[in-house]
Design a protein around this motif. Structure first.
Motif, PDB file in Angstrom:
ATOM      1  N   GLN A 190      10.141   5.597  12.157  1.00 29.26           N
ATOM      2  CA  GLN A 190       9.108   4.396  12.641  1.00 29.26           C
ATOM      3  C   GLN A 190       7.575   4.706  12.910  1.00 29.26           C
ATOM      4  OE1 GLN A 190      11.205   4.164  16.604  1.00 29.26           O
ATOM      5  NE2 GLN A 190      12.677   2.377  15.744  1.00 29.26           N
ATOM      6  N   LEU A 191       7.606   5.989  13.042  1.00 30.88           N
ATOM      7  CA  LEU A 191       6.199   6.398  12.882  1.00 30.88           C
ATOM      8  C   LEU A 191       5.514   6.037  11.372  1.00 30.88           C
ATOM      9  CD1 LEU A 191       5.860   9.694  15.169  1.00 30.88           C
ATOM     10  CD2 LEU A 191       4.802   7.500  15.566  1.00 30.88           C
ATOM     11  N   LEU A 192       6.083   6.542  10.599  1.00 30.84           N
ATOM     12  CA  LEU A 192       5.859   6.416   9.316  1.00 30.84           C
ATOM     13  C   LEU A 192       5.609   4.965   9.001  1.00 30.84           C
ATOM     14  CD1 LEU A 192       7.724   8.947   7.358  1.00 30.84           C
ATOM     15  CD2 LEU A 192       5.361   9.117   7.882  1.00 30.84           C
ATOM     16  N   ALA A 193       6.523   4.396   9.459  1.00 25.94           N
ATOM     17  CA  ALA A 193       6.620   2.537   9.326  1.00 25.94           C
ATOM     18  C   ALA A 193       5.289   1.971   9.817  1.00 25.94           C
ATOM     19  CB  ALA A 193       7.657   1.849   9.736  1.00 25.94           C
ATOM     20  N   PHE A 194       4.628   2.414  11.021  1.00 20.89           N
ATOM     21  CA  PHE A 194       3.481   1.976  11.567  1.00 20.89           C
ATOM     22  C   PHE A 194       2.068   2.585  10.819  1.00 20.89           C
ATOM     23  CE2 PHE A 194      -0.138   3.135  14.146  1.00 20.89           C
ATOM     24  CZ  PHE A 194      -0.619   2.088  14.656  1.00 20.89           C
ATOM     25  N   SER A 195       2.136   3.790  10.181  1.00 19.73           N
ATOM     26  CA  SER A 195       1.006   4.471   9.586  1.00 19.73           C
ATOM     27  C   SER A 195       1.270   3.891   7.974  1.00 19.73           C
ATOM     28  CB  SER A 195       1.156   5.868   9.456  1.00 19.73           C
ATOM     29  OG  SER A 195       2.413   6.143   8.738  1.00 19.73           O
ATOM     30  N   ARG A 196       2.438   3.064   7.649  1.00 17.29           N
ATOM     31  CA  ARG A 196       2.305   2.433   6.239  1.00 17.29           C
ATOM     32  C   ARG A 196       2.727   3.548   5.346  1.00 17.29           C
ATOM     33  NH1 ARG A 196      -2.827  -1.327   6.982  1.00 17.29           N
ATOM     34  NH2 ARG A 196      -3.283  -0.296   8.972  1.00 17.29           N
ATOM     35  N   LYS A 197       3.193   4.496   5.714  1.00 23.28           N
ATOM     36  CA  LYS A 197       3.566   5.568   4.578  1.00 23.28           C
ATOM     37  C   LYS A 197       4.939   5.789   4.397  1.00 23.28           C
ATOM     38  CE  LYS A 197      -0.635   8.094   5.537  1.00 23.28           C
ATOM     39  NZ  LYS A 197      -1.270   9.110   5.951  1.00 23.28           N
ATOM     40  N   GLN A 198       6.032   4.909   4.833  1.00 24.94           N
ATOM     41  CA  GLN A 198       7.288   4.868   4.644  1.00 24.94           C
ATOM     42  C   GLN A 198       7.556   4.370   3.232  1.00 24.94           C
ATOM     43  OE1 GLN A 198       9.870   2.481   6.782  1.00 24.94           O
ATOM     44  NE2 GLN A 198       8.300   0.551   6.712  1.00 24.94           N
ATOM     45  N   THR A 199       8.496   4.703   2.622  1.00 27.53           N
ATOM     46  CA  THR A 199       9.029   4.037   1.372  1.00 27.53           C
ATOM     47  C   THR A 199       9.574   2.651   1.370  1.00 27.53           C
ATOM     48  OG1 THR A 199       9.908   6.575   0.824  1.00 27.53           O
ATOM     49  CG2 THR A 199      10.691   4.601  -0.573  1.00 27.53           C
ATOM     50  N   ILE A 215       5.144  -5.107   8.122  1.00 26.28           N
ATOM     51  CA  ILE A 215       4.333  -6.391   7.686  1.00 26.28           C
ATOM     52  C   ILE A 215       3.092  -6.084   7.033  1.00 26.28           C
ATOM     53  CG2 ILE A 215       3.272  -8.588   8.472  1.00 26.28           C
ATOM     54  CD1 ILE A 215       6.473  -8.433   8.590  1.00 26.28           C
ATOM     55  N   LYS A 216       2.233  -5.405   7.626  1.00 22.39           N
ATOM     56  CA  LYS A 216       0.909  -4.778   6.866  1.00 22.39           C
ATOM     57  C   LYS A 216       1.197  -4.136   5.326  1.00 22.39           C
ATOM     58  CE  LYS A 216      -2.499  -5.983   9.505  1.00 22.39           C
ATOM     59  NZ  LYS A 216      -3.389  -6.989   9.097  1.00 22.39           N
ATOM     60  N   GLN A 217       2.178  -3.178   5.274  1.00 21.53           N
ATOM     61  CA  GLN A 217       2.604  -2.638   3.990  1.00 21.53           C
ATOM     62  C   GLN A 217       2.929  -3.755   2.937  1.00 21.53           C
ATOM     63  OE1 GLN A 217       4.879   0.867   4.698  1.00 21.53           O
ATOM     64  NE2 GLN A 217       4.669   1.659   2.714  1.00 21.53           N
ATOM     65  N   SER A 218       3.587  -4.823   3.535  1.00 22.53           N
ATOM     66  CA  SER A 218       3.903  -5.776   2.698  1.00 22.53           C
ATOM     67  C   SER A 218       2.679  -6.897   2.106  1.00 22.53           C
ATOM     68  CB  SER A 218       5.226  -6.872   3.460  1.00 22.53           C
ATOM     69  OG  SER A 218       6.322  -5.756   3.549  1.00 22.53           O
ATOM     70  N   GLY A 219       1.617  -6.611   2.652  1.00 26.81           N
ATOM     71  CA  GLY A 219       0.365  -7.338   2.276  1.00 26.81           C
ATOM     72  C   GLY A 219       0.345  -8.486   3.205  1.00 26.81           C
ATOM     73  N   GLY A 220       1.015  -8.563   4.393  1.00 28.54           N
ATOM     74  CA  GLY A 220       1.285  -9.853   5.477  1.00 28.54           C
ATOM     75  C   GLY A 220       0.114  -9.541   6.709  1.00 28.54           C
ATOM     76  N   TYR A 221       0.597 -10.296   7.492  1.00 23.48           N
ATOM     77  CA  TYR A 221      -0.255 -10.359   8.616  1.00 23.48           C
ATOM     78  C   TYR A 221       0.626 -10.863   9.860  1.00 23.48           C
ATOM     79  CZ  TYR A 221      -4.234 -10.591   5.598  1.00 23.48           C
ATOM     80  OH  TYR A 221      -5.179 -10.378   4.629  1.00 23.48           O
ATOM     81  N   ILE A 222       0.421 -10.468  11.266  1.00 22.19           N
ATOM     82  CA  ILE A 222       1.342 -10.730  12.154  1.00 22.19           C
ATOM     83  C   ILE A 222       0.397 -10.889  13.491  1.00 22.19           C
ATOM     84  CG2 ILE A 222       1.794  -8.455  12.879  1.00 22.19           C
ATOM     85  CD1 ILE A 222       4.525  -9.199  13.948  1.00 22.19           C
ATOM     86  N   TYR A 223       0.580 -12.158  14.107  1.00 18.76           N
ATOM     87  CA  TYR A 223      -0.298 -12.472  15.103  1.00 18.76           C
ATOM     88  C   TYR A 223       0.766 -12.882  16.461  1.00 18.76           C
ATOM     89  CZ  TYR A 223      -3.929 -12.658  11.906  1.00 18.76           C
ATOM     90  OH  TYR A 223      -4.723 -12.360  10.857  1.00 18.76           O
ATOM     91  N   ALA A 224       0.251 -12.580  17.751  1.00 19.95           N
ATOM     92  CA  ALA A 224       1.060 -12.908  18.709  1.00 19.95           C
ATOM     93  C   ALA A 224       0.393 -14.071  19.533  1.00 19.95           C
ATOM     94  CB  ALA A 224       1.428 -11.594  19.526  1.00 19.95           C
ATOM     95  N   ASP A 225       1.099 -14.757  20.185  1.00 18.25           N
ATOM     96  CA  ASP A 225       0.442 -15.644  21.136  1.00 18.25           C
ATOM     97  C   ASP A 225       1.479 -15.932  22.317  1.00 18.25           C
ATOM     98  OD1 ASP A 225      -0.769 -17.947  22.308  1.00 18.25           O
ATOM     99  OD2 ASP A 225       0.058 -19.618  21.034  1.00 18.25           O
TER     100      ASP A 225
END
Length: 870
Positions: free
Chosen positions: A534-543, A681-691
Motif C-alpha cells: 500500500q505504501l508502494l501504491a501511494f508512492s507510485r512505485k508498485q508494479t 489513479i496517479k500511476q494510471s495517468g488519472g486524477y481523483i477529486y473529493a467533494d
C-alpha cells in the motif's frame, strides 16, 4: 346624454322603430270596447237564448274581461318602474353619435337611428338599408361584414375597420374621397321566448386615421433625425440588452443594422476593456434617474477600440432594481489639432487610467476615496456596495478588518512622503476567500490636489491557490519518496524474516510446539507485506500491468462483490454511462480502488444508506469548464462513488490522501486506503477529486484518460475477476509466482547462482535457501563485487539474482556491464519497487526475470528454476 335637434331643440326620433308595443291606455280602450259589445249582444239575444246558456255565456265573458283587466293592471305596475329607464335608453340610442341599426335574423331592419341614416345617405325610412346590403358592393367591407356575422352567430362581439374609396354619403357629381369606417356588431337577446336581434354600430373614423397617420409621419421624421444625428444613441432594457441603436453609432462601430434586432446584443458586448464596470457604477436611487459622463472605449466589430464619451442616464424602479438606460455617444478622436487640447489630453489619460490591467485608487490624507478606475470598481464591487466605492467613502472598506492597522500605517508613511512602503497582503473585507496585495505610493508635490496616496491593487487569489497546491504537491511527493524508501528497507527486513521462517519450518514438524509460532511469524510478515504494498501504491512505485478496459464490464463484474462487502443495510445503486470510452489501467489495482471507496462509503453510513456508482464520458470541453487546477485538458471517463454519510470536515479534506491519516477509531483503519487509491489513479495517468458536505455525504470522482489506441491493443476481457479481500491484496506481480508455486513440486536444481544483495540478512538467507534445493550459490554485496566474481568464475555462473538498489553500482548498471561479455547469461531482478521503476533505464531488448520483495523460499526457488528452464 342624447343630442337635441339643432333646428327646434327637440330630441331626435328614430327613422325606423318597428319593435314598439301598444301602451297601457290603448289596452284599456280595447277592453272597454269588448265589454260594450258583449253587453249589447246579451240584451239583443236575451229573449232568444236559453236562460241557462245565456248566464253561462255571460259568466265566461265576465271572466275574460276580469282576466284581461287584471293582466293589464299587473303589466302597468311592472312597466311603471322601468318607464323612466326605457325613455333614457331610447333617447341615448336615438341620439348616439355612432350610427346604430338593429336587424332581425332574416336581415330586416328593426331599428335605425338618425346618425345611421346620415352616415348611409338615407333620406327617409324607405331608403334605410341593412349593413349587408350597404357594403355588399365593396370587397374589403363585405369581408369585414362576413367575419362579424360569423362572430355574432357564435355569440361573440366583434369590431372591424376598413377603407372605402368613396364615402357612403358621397354623390356621384361631388365625391368626398376615401373614407375610413369602424363597424361593431353584437347580439341582442330579448330573453326567454324572445327573438335574437343583431345590433350594428357604424362610425366614420377618417379624422382619427388621419391623426394617426400624421403622428406616425412625425414619429418617422423624429426617428430618421435621431438615426442620422451627429451623435450616437442607444437604449437598453433593464437586463442590459440593447433595444435601439441609431444608424450613426452603428456606422461608427461597424454594426449591420439590417442584421440587428432588439435584444440581439448586450451593452456589455459593445464596451471594451473594463469600461462596463464604470457604466455599472452609475446607479440611480429608487424611483429616480441618474446621469453621468464617462470616458471609455467602445469595441468595434473588427475588434478595434473606439474612444468615446458617454452621457449615460439610468433609471431605477421603486424597489431599487436597475431599470432602462439611455445613452448619448460622442466620438472623441483626441487629434493634435483639436480645439480643446486640454480636454483631449484628459480623455487620453482617462482611457489609460481605465484600461490599465491594474486596479488603481487615489485617497486623501484621511484615507477617503477620491477616484477609482474601472478595474478597481469591477474587482471590489462584487462583494462591496458600489456606494462604498464612491468618492468620499473610506478606502478601508475593501480591506479585511484584521489588516486595517497596516493600511493606516502605510497611509501615514505616504503622508510623510516616504518612498518605500511595504505592500499590504490582506483578504477582502467581505469575501475571505479572495486575497489581495495593495501597493501604497505617496503623492509628492501634489499642489492644490487633495491626493495623499495612490493605491495599486493586485488580486493574489489564484497565486495563493497555486502556492497551496504546489505546497501540497511537494508534501505528497516528499511523503511518497519517504514512503517508498521505508517500503524498500522494510521489504528487506520482511524478506529476511520470511526466509528465516521458511528455513526453520524445514526443520520442524507440524506436531512440534514451535510450528504454530513459526506460522504466526510468517502470517504477520505477510500482513506487513500488504502494508508495504500500500505504501508502494501511494508512492507510485508498485508494479502495474495496465490493459485496455471497459469500465462497464469492470464495474459490472465487480458489482456482486461490492454488494456483499457493503452489507445488507447499505443499498448499492449502479448507473452506467452509454458508449463509454476505453481506458488503460491495471485491472486488479483498479478493482481495489473501487472496493476501497465502497467500503469507506459503507463505514460513513453506520445507519445505512445508498452507495451510488456512476460512469460517464467527459469531453475535453467539459473538462475545461470544470477548471480543476493541474488537470490536463483531454477526454476522460469519470467514475463517481458517492454516499449519504456523515461527510468530511473541511479542515480534513486536504489530508485524506496522506498515508497513515485516518479519522476512524484506533484499530479500525491503517490510514493507507485512500493513499493507495491516490497512488493507483496517479500511476494510471488519472486524477481523483473529493467533494463533501457535512451531513449530506461525500463523492469521489475518478478521471481516467480516454485510451485511443484501441485498434492495436483491443479491449481486454474483464469478465474473470479475483476475489479480493479488503484486508489484504496480493500484488499482481506475485500472481504468476503464486500460480506456479502451486503447479511445481520439484524445486531442486544443480545450477550455479550468483546472489547479489547489499542486505546481508537477505543475502545470507537466500544463499542458505537455494543451497537446500541443490544449487551452488556465490555471494556479492554490490554490483562491483559481482563483476569481480563473474570475471573470476566466467561461464561457470549460470544465473545472476540481483537486487536493484545497491551502493556503488545498482542492478540495471550491473546488467548492462554484464551483457558486454556475457550476452546470454540469465538474470533475475529482485526489488520491492515496481518493475517499471527501473526497466525504463534498460535497453528495450533487455531480457530478465523479476521477483518482487518480500518473497518466500518457494517463490525464490520457483523464479530461479523458471528462468533457468527458459
Amino acid at each position: 346624454m342624447a343630442r337635441k335637434n339643432q333646428s327646434d331643440g327637440s330630441y331626435p326620433t328614430p327613422v325606423i322603430d318597428r319593435h314598439s308595443k301598444p301602451g297601457t291606455v290603448i289596452r284599456l280602450i280595447v277592453l272597454a270596447v269588448v265589454l260594450v259589445v258583449a253587453a249589447v249582444a246579451f240584451v239583443y239575444l236575451e229573449n232568444r237564448l236559453d236562460p241557462n246558456f245565456a248566464l253561462g255565456l255571460l259568466g265566461i265573458l265576465a271572466m275574460v274581461g276580469i282576466f284581461y283587466l287584471v293582466s293589464t293592471f299587473i303589466g302597468f305596475v311592472q312597466i311603471m318602474p322601468r318607464a323612466g329607464g326605457d325613455v333614457l335608453s331610447r333617447l341615448f340610442i336615438d341620439g348616439h353619435p355612432e350610427g346604430t341599426v338593429v336587424t332581425d335574423k332574416k336581415g330586416r331592419v328593426v331599428y335605425a337611428n338618425q346618425t345611421y341614416a346620415a352616415l348611409t345617405g338615407a333620406a327617409s325610412s324607405n331608403d334605410v338599408l341593412s349593413i349587408e346590403a350597404i357594403f355588399s358592393r365593396d370587397n374589403q367591407a363585405a369581408e369585414a361584414v362576413y367575419r362579424l356575422t360569423n362572430q355574432i352567430r357564435e355569440g361573440k362581439e366583434g369590431q372591424e375597420e376598413f377603407r372605402l374609396l368613396n364615402g357612403l354619403g358621397d354623390k356621384a357629381e361631388s365625391p368626398v374621397g376615401p373614407r375610413w369606417y369602424r363597424l361593431r356588431a353584437r347580439l341582442l337577446d330579448l330573453g326567454s321566448g324572445g327573438e335574437q336581434l343583431q345590433a350594428w354600430q357604424l362610425s366614420d373614423i377618417t379624422a382619427e386615421r388621419e391623426d394617426q397617420e400624421r403622428f406616425f409621419k412625425e414619429l418617422q421624421h423624429a426617428i430618421d433625425y435621431l438615426d442620422h444625428a451627429p451623435a450616437g444613441f442607444l437604449s437598453t432594457g433593464d437586463n442590459g440588452d440593447v433595444a435601439y441603436i441609431n444608424a450613426t453609432l452603428a456606422d461608427w462601430i461597424g454594426l449591420d443594422l439590417t442584421a440587428f434586432s432588439p435584444g440581439s446584443i448586450a451593452l456589455r458586448d459593445l464596451i471594451a476593456g473594463e469600461g462596463m464596470a464604470l457604466i455599472e457604477s452609475v446607479q440611480a436611487a429608487p424611483g429616480l434617474n441618474k446621469t453621468a459622463t464617462l470616458d471609455l472605449d467602445m469595441r468595434r466589430k473588427d475588434g478595434k477600440s473606439l474612444p468615446v464619451r458617454l452621457v449615460h442616464r439610468v433609471s431605477a424602479t421603486h424597489d431599487g432594481a436597475p431599470g432602462e438606460s439611455r445613452t448619448i455617444v460622442l466620438m472623441r478622436t483626441g487629434e493634435a489639432d483639436s480645439e480643446d487640447r486640454t480636454a483631449a489630453a484628459e480623455m487620453r489619460f482617462t482611457r489609460f487610467f481605465n484600461n490599465t490591467p491594474m486596479a488603481i485608487a487615489s485617497v486623501d490624507g484621511e484615507g477617503q476615496i477620491l477616484r477609482t478606475n474601472a478595474l478597481f470598481l469591477k474587482m471590489f464591487s462584487a462583494a462591496v456596495s458600489r456606494d462604498d466605492l464612491e468618492k468620499g467613502s473610506p478606502f478601508d472598506v475593501v480591506i479585511h478588518e484584521a489588516d486595517r492597522t497596516h493600511f493606516e500605517q502605510a497611509l501615514k508613511s505616504a503622508r510623510d512622503g516616504q518612498g518605500d512602503i511595504d505592500p499590504i497582503d490582506t483578504r477582502h473585507a467581505a469575501d475571505s476567500d479572495r486575497f489581495f496585495r495593495f501597493y501604497v505610493t505617496a503623492v509628492v508635490d501634489s499642489g492644490e490636489s487633495e491626493e495623499a496616496a495612490i493605491i495599486y491593487a493586485v488580486e493574489m487569489t489564484e497565486q495563493k491557490a497555486l502556492e497551496g497546491q504546489m505546497a501540497q504537491t511537494q508534501k505528497m511527493n516528499a511523503v511518497g519518496t519517504l514512503a517508498g524508501g521505508i517500503a524498500h528497507d522494510f521489504n528487506n527486513v520482511l524478506t529476511a524474516i520470511l526466509l528465516s521462517a521458511d528455513h526453520l519450518l524445514l526443520s520442524v514438524r507440524p506436531s512440534d510446539s514451535s510450528f504454530a509460532d513459526l506460522m504466526e511469524i510468517k502470517r504477520n510478515a505477510n500482513r506487513a507485506a500488504v502494508l508495504v504494498r500500500q505504501l508502494l501504491a501511494f508512492s507510485r512505485k508498485q508494479t502495474m500491468r495496465p490493459t485496455v478496459l471497459s469500465m462497464t464490464d469492470v464495474i459490472g463484474d465487480l458489482r456482486m462483490l461490492v454488494d456483499r462487502l457493503t452489507g445488507s443495510h447499505v443499498k448499492l445503486d449502479v448507473e452506467f454511462g452509454r458508449d463509454l470510452w476505453p481506458v488503460k489501467t491495471d485491472l486488479g489495482q483498479f478493482e481495489q480502488v473501487i472496493i476501497n471507496l465502497a467500503v469507506n462509503a459503507r463505514d460513513a453510513m453506520p445507519e445505512g444508506g445508498i452507495v451510488k456508482i456512476r460512469t460517464a464520458n467527459i469531453s475535453e470541453g467539459d473538462i475545461e469548464a470544470l477548471n480543476h487546477r493541474g488537470m490536463e485538458i483531454a477526454d476522460y471517463v469519470v467514475i463517481e462513488v458517492s454516499d449519504e454519510g456523515t461527510g468530511i470536515e473541511p479542515d480534513v479534506m486536504d489530508k485524506i490522501f496522506e498515508p497513515f491519516f485516518t479519522t476512524k477509531d484506533v484499530g479500525k483503519g491503517t490510514g493507507l486506503g485512500l493513499s493507495m487509491v491516490y497512488g493507483i489513479i496517479k500511476q494510471s495517468g488519472g486524477y481523483i477529486y473529493a467533494d463533501s458536505q457535512i451531513g449530506e455525504g461525500t463523492t469521489f470522482r475518478i478521471y481516467l484518460p480516454r485510451h485511443l489506441d484501441v485498434a492495436t491493443e483491443g479491449v481486454s476481457d474483464a469478465g474473470s475477476t479475483q476475489d479480493i479481500s479488503t484486508e489484504s491484496d496480493a500484488a499482481p506481480s506475485q500472481e504468476p509466482a503464486a500460480a506456479q508455486d502451486k503447479e511445481r513440486t520439484d524445486l531442486t536444481g544443480s545450477a550455479t547462482v550468483l546472489l547479489v544483495e547489499d542486505e546481508e540478512a537477505v543475502r545470507r538467507g537466500g544463499k542458505r535457501m537455494l543451497e537446500t534445493r541443490g544449487y551452488t550459490v556465490h555471494e556479492a554485496g554490490s554490483g562491483v563485487e559481482a563483476l569481480e566474481v563473474i570475471e573470476e568464475l566466467g561461464d561457470a555462473i549460470d544465473i545472476v539474482v540481483s537486487d536493484v538498489v545497491m551502493p556503488e553500482m545498482d542492478g540495471p548498471t550491473l546488467l548492462r556491464e554484464l551483457r558486454k561479455d556475457h550476452p546470454d547469461m540469465k538474470f533475475i531482478f529482485v526489488s520491492g519497487y515496481a518493475e517499471d521503476a527501473f526497466a525504463k533505464n534498460l535497453p528495450e531488448d533487455a531480457k530478465f526475470g523479476f521477483l518482487p520483495k518480500p518473497f518466500s523460499l518457494k517463490q525464490l526457488a520457483t523464479a530461479v528454476k523458471d528462468v533457468i528452464e527458459g
